[in-house]
Design a protein around this motif. Structure first.
Motif, PDB file in Angstrom:
ATOM      1  N   ASN A   1       6.629 -39.221 -23.740  1.00 50.87           N
ATOM      2  CA  ASN A   1       6.273 -38.752 -25.080  1.00 50.87           C
ATOM      3  C   ASN A   1       6.218 -37.228 -25.186  1.00 50.87           C
ATOM      4  O   ASN A   1       6.380 -36.686 -26.277  1.00 50.87           O
ATOM      5  CB  ASN A   1       4.962 -39.380 -25.560  1.00 50.87           C
ATOM      6  CG  ASN A   1       3.799 -39.102 -24.624  1.00 50.87           C
ATOM      7  OD1 ASN A   1       3.985 -38.721 -23.471  1.00 50.87           O
ATOM      8  ND2 ASN A   1       2.588 -39.305 -25.125  1.00 50.87           N
ATOM      9  N   THR A   2       5.993 -36.517 -24.092  1.00 56.05           N
ATOM     10  CA  THR A   2       5.894 -35.049 -24.149  1.00 56.05           C
ATOM     11  C   THR A   2       7.013 -34.348 -23.375  1.00 56.05           C
ATOM     12  O   THR A   2       7.210 -33.160 -23.537  1.00 56.05           O
ATOM     13  CB  THR A   2       4.556 -34.568 -23.569  1.00 56.05           C
ATOM     14  OG1 THR A   2       4.506 -34.930 -22.175  1.00 56.05           O
ATOM     15  CG2 THR A   2       3.380 -35.153 -24.327  1.00 56.05           C
TER      16      THR A   2
ATOM     17  N   GLN B   1       6.803 -33.566 -20.375  1.00 58.74           N
ATOM     18  CA  GLN B   1       6.080 -32.613 -19.536  1.00 58.74           C
ATOM     19  C   GLN B   1       5.406 -33.375 -18.398  1.00 58.74           C
ATOM     20  O   GLN B   1       5.103 -34.556 -18.514  1.00 58.74           O
ATOM     21  CB  GLN B   1       5.002 -31.876 -20.341  1.00 58.74           C
ATOM     22  CG  GLN B   1       5.530 -31.075 -21.510  1.00 58.74           C
ATOM     23  CD  GLN B   1       6.394 -29.915 -21.078  1.00 58.74           C
ATOM     24  OE1 GLN B   1       6.041 -29.188 -20.164  1.00 58.74           O
ATOM     25  NE2 GLN B   1       7.524 -29.741 -21.733  1.00 58.74           N
TER      26      GLN B   1
END
Length: 183
Positions: free
Chosen positions: A80-81, A83
């Motif tokens: 979702n990020t 990261q």
């Protein structure tokens, strides 16, 4: 004279099954970013079970029996990020002794800071099912990495050159002209 003559008489079963669950003194042999064919990215740590602690009685069933084995630990970027979970990296930084407040400006800085450092890792042996096949694998969670009980390292590497000293592991110093690449 031929390059190679097939001779299988000295081949032996290598026994690369997953190591049993337990605490192992390891060296973070190498840290590198990689990606799957589908684009999922991870930071993989190559944990090398130390061979310099074979005589330590408490390690007779772990390090002495499984020294020089590699266990790989993947830290995946969150979908979702896109990261890394930087909070999980804090356990690793603490385990290798990076001073509180030290700023690391990139993933490369993080990899350099932890590579070659000794740590204690709790390695789990668990079942992994993929495409209907189940096999034993090793897993290490970042919170299962802690400070080593044996900070003085006398590990004998199979290759006398330490992994962090390999110039081919670095992006600097090697220049490849894209016209030389066949794909």
């Amino acid at each position: 004279m031929s390059f190679l003559k097939a001779d299988y008489s000295k081949n032996q079963e290598q026994g690369f099954d997953a190591v049993p669950t337990g605490n192992y003194e390891v060296i973070i042999n190498k840290a590198q970013e990689q990606a799957t064919k589908n684009g999922a990215e991870s930071l993989q740590l190559d944990l090398l079970i130390r061979n310099d602690l074979d005589k330590v009685p408490d390690l007779s069933k772990t390090n002495a029996k499984y020294h020089n084995r590699h266990v790989f630990m993947d830290n995946w970027k969150r979908k979702n990020t896109n990261q890394y979970d930087l909070a999980s990296f804090q356990y690793i930084l603490d385990a290798v002794g990076i001073p509180e407040g030290t700023e690391l400006n990139s993933v490369d800085d993080f990899m350099k800071a932890i590579s070659g450092k000794p740590v204690l890792a709790y390695i789990k042996n668990e079942d992994n099912t993929y495409n209907g096949n189940t096999k034993k694998v090793n897993r290490v969670a970042p919170w299962n990495i802690s400070k080593t009980n044996y900070p003085e390292v006398n590990h004998k590497f199979k290759n006398p050159e330490k992994p962090t000293d390999n110039p081919f592991d670095s992006k600097e110093g090697i220049s490849i002209d894209e016209s030389d690449i066949p794909f």
